[in-house]
Write a protein that holds these residues in place. Structure first.
Motif, PDB file in Angstrom:
ATOM      1  N   PHE A 184      16.658  21.439  42.344  1.00  0.00           N
ATOM      2  CA  PHE A 184      17.857  21.623  41.611  1.00  0.00           C
ATOM      3  C   PHE A 184      17.476  23.181  41.222  1.00  0.00           C
ATOM      4  O   PHE A 184      18.545  23.757  40.623  1.00  0.00           O
ATOM      5  N   ALA A 185      16.195  23.392  40.609  1.00  0.00           N
ATOM      6  CA  ALA A 185      16.138  24.653  40.022  1.00  0.00           C
ATOM      7  C   ALA A 185      16.308  25.876  40.989  1.00  0.00           C
ATOM      8  O   ALA A 185      16.941  26.738  40.679  1.00  0.00           O
ATOM      9  N   GLU A 208      19.347  28.633  40.178  1.00  0.00           N
ATOM     10  CA  GLU A 208      18.983  29.947  40.278  1.00  0.00           C
ATOM     11  C   GLU A 208      20.167  30.830  41.103  1.00  0.00           C
ATOM     12  O   GLU A 208      20.461  31.889  41.033  1.00  0.00           O
ATOM     13  N   ALA A 209      20.233  30.163  42.319  1.00  0.00           N
ATOM     14  CA  ALA A 209      21.381  30.582  43.388  1.00  0.00           C
ATOM     15  C   ALA A 209      22.573  30.598  42.579  1.00  0.00           C
ATOM     16  O   ALA A 209      23.199  31.734  42.822  1.00  0.00           O
ATOM     17  N   ASP A 267      17.544  43.831  44.144  1.00  0.00           N
ATOM     18  CA  ASP A 267      16.607  42.691  44.233  1.00  0.00           C
ATOM     19  C   ASP A 267      17.197  41.917  45.113  1.00  0.00           C
ATOM     20  O   ASP A 267      18.251  41.152  44.713  1.00  0.00           O
ATOM     21  N   PRO A 268      16.669  41.235  46.070  1.00  0.00           N
ATOM     22  CA  PRO A 268      17.374  40.374  47.023  1.00  0.00           C
ATOM     23  C   PRO A 268      17.274  38.747  46.492  1.00  0.00           C
ATOM     24  O   PRO A 268      16.216  38.657  45.937  1.00  0.00           O
ATOM     25  N   SER A 269      18.389  38.267  46.536  1.00  0.00           N
ATOM     26  CA  SER A 269      18.115  36.869  45.997  1.00  0.00           C
ATOM     27  C   SER A 269      19.504  36.003  46.780  1.00  0.00           C
ATOM     28  O   SER A 269      20.483  36.445  47.350  1.00  0.00           O
ATOM     29  N   TRP A 270      18.923  34.746  47.516  1.00  0.00           N
ATOM     30  CA  TRP A 270      19.978  34.293  48.004  1.00  0.00           C
ATOM     31  C   TRP A 270      21.508  33.953  47.391  1.00  0.00           C
ATOM     32  O   TRP A 270      22.260  34.091  48.208  1.00  0.00           O
ATOM     33  N   GLY A 271      21.502  33.589  46.231  1.00  0.00           N
ATOM     34  CA  GLY A 271      22.613  33.508  45.564  1.00  0.00           C
ATOM     35  C   GLY A 271      23.475  34.829  45.776  1.00  0.00           C
ATOM     36  O   GLY A 271      24.584  34.709  45.659  1.00  0.00           O
ATOM     37  N   ALA A 285      19.418  28.954  54.270  1.00  0.00           N
ATOM     38  CA  ALA A 285      18.344  29.268  53.517  1.00  0.00           C
ATOM     39  C   ALA A 285      18.432  28.331  52.265  1.00  0.00           C
ATOM     40  O   ALA A 285      17.396  27.574  51.963  1.00  0.00           O
ATOM     41  N   ILE A 286      19.195  28.280  51.489  1.00  0.00           N
ATOM     42  CA  ILE A 286      19.453  27.594  50.326  1.00  0.00           C
ATOM     43  C   ILE A 286      19.346  26.001  50.606  1.00  0.00           C
ATOM     44  O   ILE A 286      18.801  25.099  49.870  1.00  0.00           O
ATOM     45  N   MET A 287      20.294  25.697  51.618  1.00  0.00           N
ATOM     46  CA  MET A 287      20.166  24.015  51.986  1.00  0.00           C
ATOM     47  C   MET A 287      19.072  23.575  52.448  1.00  0.00           C
ATOM     48  O   MET A 287      18.568  22.553  51.929  1.00  0.00           O
ATOM     49  N   LEU A 288      18.460  24.438  53.382  1.00  0.00           N
ATOM     50  CA  LEU A 288      16.973  23.975  53.933  1.00  0.00           C
ATOM     51  C   LEU A 288      15.946  23.846  52.592  1.00  0.00           C
ATOM     52  O   LEU A 288      15.281  22.826  52.705  1.00  0.00           O
ATOM     53  N   SER A 289      15.939  24.718  51.881  1.00  0.00           N
ATOM     54  CA  SER A 289      15.015  24.839  50.711  1.00  0.00           C
ATOM     55  C   SER A 289      15.245  23.552  49.683  1.00  0.00           C
ATOM     56  O   SER A 289      14.360  22.655  49.474  1.00  0.00           O
ATOM     57  N   VAL A 290      16.644  23.440  49.436  1.00  0.00           N
ATOM     58  CA  VAL A 290      17.052  22.208  48.566  1.00  0.00           C
ATOM     59  C   VAL A 290      16.762  20.857  49.239  1.00  0.00           C
ATOM     60  O   VAL A 290      16.180  19.816  48.777  1.00  0.00           O
TER      61      VAL A 290
END
Length: 302
Positions: A230-231, A235-236, A249-253, A276-281
């Protein structure tokens, strides 16, 4: 003449020790987790995320902020496996470097929440009465707000930026850890081993951290894994709204937000950061589910 009795061969001392020696807490947890399919899928995804966060900046094929306008909106090719964005920056390189930002924010934010929340929960449950009421009513106030809206409100007061985003996300998840720790204290504070510790004159701090806290480790470990997912998502979301990681600076969100404007023209700009966000979560959720099943004492003999 009677036949001689057949004597079964006895196990050697070493073999008997090897068969009967109990495993430690962590060894038993890892052993049981290996047999949990969902947990192992989550552990594999989390391991890939950690490796990418550690070595991504060194293995990225390009500088994540390097612009090349000759390849703007380039689709996935051998030169740019995940394509290029509106400034000609390599999307794969930005995702690999952005993994460190997401994991760093998640770990520090959850670290803040776990430390502060656990301490508040232990004190509230052990002290009881007025202290318990004050602390838990404050936690209820924080619970009354939706997580992302509370984080946005905190960032509105502190100012946008990655450090403030860590603090905001950490504050949002403090009540979860406080309730878990308090529940454990209420369950065991009148047990015989706690009464025995009081009888020999142990201080309250020693009773809390030496005798009560270990009983809360299992649910706290599970909650830590789930909160990390969830964190990362929070952040995203904050970076998507421009409140978290700031350009360049690169950020997925942030990448997802930038790709939204060009989704019909260059869908890969938003698809790959979203994956990338989906797989990490999903990895942290699967790992948390596996740890919950592995650490549940009711399932120890299954």
């Amino acid at each position: 003449m009677a036949e001689p009795a057949v004597v079964a061969p006895a196990l050697g001392q070493e073999g008997a020790t090897r068969r009967t020696a109990p495993r430690g807490f962590w060894q038993d947890t890892i052993h049981r987790l290996r047999r949990h399919r969902t947990g192992m899928v989550g552990a594999t995804l989390v391991a890939l995320l950690v490796l990418t966060a550690l070595f991504g900046p060194y293995l990225a094929p390009y500088d994540p902020n390097q612009m090349d306008f000759s390849v703007r909106f380039s689709p996935p090719t051998l030169r740019h496996p995940l394509g290029a964005d509106d400034f000609g920056r390599d999307i794969l390189s930005r995702i690999m470097v952005g993994a460190r930002v997401s994991l760093q924010v998640g770990m520090i934010a959850v670290g803040i929440a776990a430390t502060v929340g656990t301490l508040l929960g232990l004190v509230a449950g052990y002290a009881g009465r007025v202290v318990d009421e004050v602390i838990m009513r404050a936690m209820d106030i924080l619970f009354a707000f939706p997580a992302i809206l509370l984080a946005i409100a905190i960032l509105a007061a502190l100012g946008k930026g990655i450090l403030n985003a860590m603090v905001a996300i950490g504050v949002v998840y403090i009540p979860i850890f406080a309730r878990i720790a308090r529940g454990t204290v209420l369950a065991v504070r009148n047990e015989e081993f706690v009464e025995a510790a009081r009888a020999i004159g142990a201080r309250d701090a020693r009773i809390l951290f030496r005798h009560i806290l270990p009983n809360a480790l299992a649910p706290l470990i599970v909650e830590t894994s789930l909160s990390l997912s969830f964190a990362i998502l929070a952040e995203a979301a904050l970076s998507f709204f421009g409140l978290g990681t700031q350009p360049p600076d690169p950020s997925w969100g942030r990448m997802l937000s930038e790709g939204r404007a060009y989704f019909q023209q260059s869908p890969w700009m938003g698809i790959f950061p979203g994956l990338a966000i989906m797989l990490s979560v999903m990895g942290f959720n699967f790992l948390g589910d596996g740890l919950r099943d592995v650490l549940d004492p009711r399932l120890k003999n299954l």
